[in-house]
Design a protein around this motif. Structure first.
Motif, PDB file in Angstrom:
ATOM      1  N   PRO A  74       0.806  -1.228   0.000  1.00 37.63           N
ATOM      2  CA  PRO A  74       0.000   0.000   0.000  1.00 37.63           C
ATOM      3  C   PRO A  74       0.834   1.270   0.000  1.00 37.63           C
ATOM      4  CG  PRO A  74      -0.886  -1.588   1.562  1.00 37.63           C
ATOM      5  CD  PRO A  74       0.416  -2.145   1.098  1.00 37.63           C
ATOM      6  N   VAL A  75       1.966   1.238   0.699  1.00 37.45           N
ATOM      7  CA  VAL A  75       2.868   2.384   0.751  1.00 37.45           C
ATOM      8  C   VAL A  75       4.254   1.920   0.321  1.00 37.45           C
ATOM      9  CG1 VAL A  75       3.915   4.167   2.189  1.00 37.45           C
ATOM     10  CG2 VAL A  75       1.547   3.473   2.592  1.00 37.45           C
ATOM     11  N   VAL A  76       4.849   2.636  -0.621  1.00 38.16           N
ATOM     12  CA  VAL A  76       6.131   2.246  -1.201  1.00 38.16           C
ATOM     13  C   VAL A  76       7.261   3.046  -0.560  1.00 38.16           C
ATOM     14  CG1 VAL A  76       7.495   2.428  -3.335  1.00 38.16           C
ATOM     15  CG2 VAL A  76       5.188   1.469  -3.393  1.00 38.16           C
ATOM     16  N   SER A  77       8.371   2.368  -0.324  1.00 36.42           N
ATOM     17  CA  SER A  77       9.585   3.040   0.160  1.00 36.42           C
ATOM     18  C   SER A  77      10.770   2.538  -0.652  1.00 36.42           C
ATOM     19  CB  SER A  77       9.805   2.751   1.648  1.00 36.42           C
ATOM     20  OG  SER A  77      10.303   1.434   1.826  1.00 36.42           O
ATOM     21  N   ARG A  89      15.100   9.468  -7.395  1.00 40.97           N
ATOM     22  CA  ARG A  89      13.928   8.985  -8.131  1.00 40.97           C
ATOM     23  C   ARG A  89      12.882  10.089  -8.134  1.00 40.97           C
ATOM     24  NH1 ARG A  89      13.783   3.084  -5.325  1.00 40.97           N
ATOM     25  NH2 ARG A  89      15.266   2.028  -6.709  1.00 40.97           N
ATOM     26  N   LEU A  90      12.609  10.611  -9.323  1.00 38.99           N
ATOM     27  CA  LEU A  90      11.684  11.732  -9.468  1.00 38.99           C
ATOM     28  C   LEU A  90      10.249  11.240  -9.537  1.00 38.99           C
ATOM     29  CD1 LEU A  90      14.419  13.030 -10.178  1.00 38.99           C
ATOM     30  CD2 LEU A  90      13.250  14.274 -12.019  1.00 38.99           C
ATOM     31  N   LEU A 142      12.267  11.044  -4.193  1.00 42.22           N
ATOM     32  CA  LEU A 142      11.929  12.418  -3.847  1.00 42.22           C
ATOM     33  C   LEU A 142      10.519  12.458  -3.248  1.00 42.22           C
ATOM     34  CD1 LEU A 142      13.401  14.659  -6.676  1.00 42.22           C
ATOM     35  CD2 LEU A 142      14.471  13.792  -4.594  1.00 42.22           C
ATOM     36  N   PRO A 143      10.236  13.453  -2.418  1.00 43.16           N
ATOM     37  CA  PRO A 143       8.935  13.501  -1.737  1.00 43.16           C
ATOM     38  C   PRO A 143       7.772  13.541  -2.719  1.00 43.16           C
ATOM     39  CG  PRO A 143      10.460  15.080  -0.773  1.00 43.16           C
ATOM     40  CD  PRO A 143      11.105  14.566  -2.021  1.00 43.16           C
ATOM     41  N   ALA A 144       6.702  12.848  -2.361  1.00 39.23           N
ATOM     42  CA  ALA A 144       5.550  12.725  -3.247  1.00 39.23           C
ATOM     43  C   ALA A 144       4.314  13.356  -2.629  1.00 39.23           C
ATOM     44  CB  ALA A 144       5.269  11.254  -3.546  1.00 39.23           C
ATOM     45  N   PHE A 188       3.749   6.998  -1.039  1.00 40.58           N
ATOM     46  CA  PHE A 188       5.158   6.815  -0.708  1.00 40.58           C
ATOM     47  C   PHE A 188       5.442   7.152   0.748  1.00 40.58           C
ATOM     48  CE2 PHE A 188       5.348   6.966  -5.250  1.00 40.58           C
ATOM     49  CZ  PHE A 188       6.477   6.237  -5.610  1.00 40.58           C
ATOM     50  N   ASP A 189       6.371   6.407   1.303  1.00 41.41           N
ATOM     51  CA  ASP A 189       6.959   6.744   2.596  1.00 41.41           C
ATOM     52  C   ASP A 189       8.077   7.753   2.314  1.00 41.41           C
ATOM     53  OD1 ASP A 189       8.462   6.906   4.903  1.00 41.41           O
ATOM     54  OD2 ASP A 189       8.536   4.749   5.266  1.00 41.41           O
ATOM     55  N   ASN A 190       7.895   8.990   2.755  1.00 42.80           N
ATOM     56  CA  ASN A 190       8.852  10.057   2.445  1.00 42.80           C
ATOM     57  C   ASN A 190       9.931  10.224   3.507  1.00 42.80           C
ATOM     58  OD1 ASN A 190       7.561  10.886   0.012  1.00 42.80           O
ATOM     59  ND2 ASN A 190       6.031  11.984   1.189  1.00 42.80           N
ATOM     60  N   ALA A 191      10.082   9.231   4.409  1.00 38.01           N
ATOM     61  CA  ALA A 191      10.973   9.410   5.561  1.00 38.01           C
ATOM     62  C   ALA A 191      12.422   9.642   5.152  1.00 38.01           C
ATOM     63  CB  ALA A 191      10.868   8.199   6.486  1.00 38.01           C
ATOM     64  N   ARG A 192      12.900   8.921   4.144  1.00 32.18           N
ATOM     65  CA  ARG A 192      14.312   9.054   3.784  1.00 32.18           C
ATOM     66  C   ARG A 192      14.592  10.439   3.211  1.00 32.18           C
ATOM     67  NH1 ARG A 192      18.080   6.506  -0.083  1.00 32.18           N
ATOM     68  NH2 ARG A 192      19.994   6.118   1.087  1.00 32.18           N
TER      69      ARG A 192
END
Length: 345
Positions: free
Chosen positions: A139-142, A179-180, A256-258, A301-305
């Motif tokens: 469900p959430v991609v990292s 990754r854009l 990159l943040p989504a 997306f998981d934007n943690a990184r």
């Protein structure tokens, strides 16, 4: 410091070059030369800047010029885009894989000859992900999610990511991969990207032109504004390696943040900000080929990184659209100017 940008006169190339010419520094180091390499060199104010050097032609055929002096930083943005890679396999392999490998070999040769080890920033894509029937996307991609591309473009980007990882592991280059997300709203004319409609359904109506939406309105997508995309590219290009907050840990690509929105949300925002007459210029005409490509990309997306590097997504699509209106006012017809926000909206 000598910096090379491939695709230097493309949309993102111009934006990145403009940011560097404004600061005239990267990592706190003055820029001595900014090389813009591209097949086509249009009339552009940046060409007159004393820092700028232009290399025109296919970059794989101009490596002697690109590396005529030591390259400290290579920002590789040149690429054939998604739909044209799907239509022409050989074009995609040549423009994306072969050209990238040629650049990496030239960078490796520079390092082997005793020159500086180039820092290489590669612009990859959300297209490296896809939902394989045997391994559906979570469900959430990292960055920990296994890439299983469902397009030739995505495969080509993933191949380049792996090459950069190995060249970095062996000490040939200092590679890093951003990754854009799909960049929206892009100005100018439509391009051959399958995701191009995600700019077109906003840009064209704001210019008083009709636009076609080729996917179902409830399709959810991951977007980033041009400003946030450029910010991410430069941050990953300049960040130092190491463990800890604000450092680039390991060789794993950074997503990159989504900003996650549905196409329907985008069109609702267009209507709210620009009015009914503008929004009514968009019609829906499903294109299974386009939806197969864009619909295979993850939306959440998981934007943690990225956040650990100080990068954040756009807050909402209204802010993305207002950014476009502010930056490209000349491309907006008078009747499409933004309306005042009502309280509570």
């Amino acid at each position: 410091m000598r910096i090379v940008i491939t695709g230097g006169f493309g949309f993102l190339g111009r934006q990145v070059a403009g940011a560097l010419l404004t600061t005239r520094r990267l990592r706190g180091v003055p820029i001595d030369r900014l090389v813009l390499a591209d097949r086509v060199v249009p009339s552009d104010p940046s060409v007159a800047d004393p820092l700028v050097e232009v290399v025109q032609g296919d970059v794989a055929d101009r490596l002697d010029e690109v590396f005529a002096q030591p390259v400290d930083v290579l920002i590789h943005l040149a690429s054939a885009v998604s739909a044209e890679c799907e239509a022409d396999f050989d074009l995609g392999m040549s423009a994306n894989v072969d050209t990238t490998r040629a650049l990496l070999e030239a960078a490796r040769a520079q390092s082997a000859a005793g020159g500086p080890t180039p820092r290489v920033l590669f612009s990859s894509s959300v297209a490296v992900y896809g939902s394989d029937p045997a391994l559906p996307l979570p469900p959430v991609v990292s960055e920990a999610t296994l890439p299983t591309p469902r397009s030739s473009y995505g495969i080509q980007k993933l191949v380049c990511e792996q090459l950069i990882a190995d060249y970095t592991r062996r000490g040939f280059i200092d590679g890093r991969v951003a990754r854009l997300m799909t960049v929206s709203v892009r100005p100018g004319k439509p391009n051959a990207a399958a995701s191009g409609f995600l700019s077109g359904i906003i840009r064209e109506p704001l210019a008083g032109l009709p636009a076609t939406c080729p996917v179902r309105p409830d399709l959810r997508v991951a977007l980033a504004s041009p400003r946030r995309t450029v910010e991410g590219i430069l941050r990953i290009a300049e960040v130092e390696r190491g463990a800890g907050p604000g450092l680039l840990d390991g060789g794993v690509p950074v997503n990159l943040p989504a900003l996650t929105v549905s196409v329907a949300d985008m069109l609702t925002t267009l209507r709210r900000v620009a009015g009914d007459a503008v929004a009514d210029l968009v019609t829906t005409a499903p294109d299974p080929g386009v939806e197969a490509i864009v619909g295979s990309w993850p939306a959440d997306f998981d934007n943690a990184r990225a956040a650990a590097l100080g990068l954040e997504p756009d807050p909402d699509f209204a802010s993305v659209m207002r950014q476009y209106l502010a930056d490209h006012a000349a491309a907006v017809v008078a009747g499409a100017s933004p309306r005042p926000e009502r309280p509570g909206r």
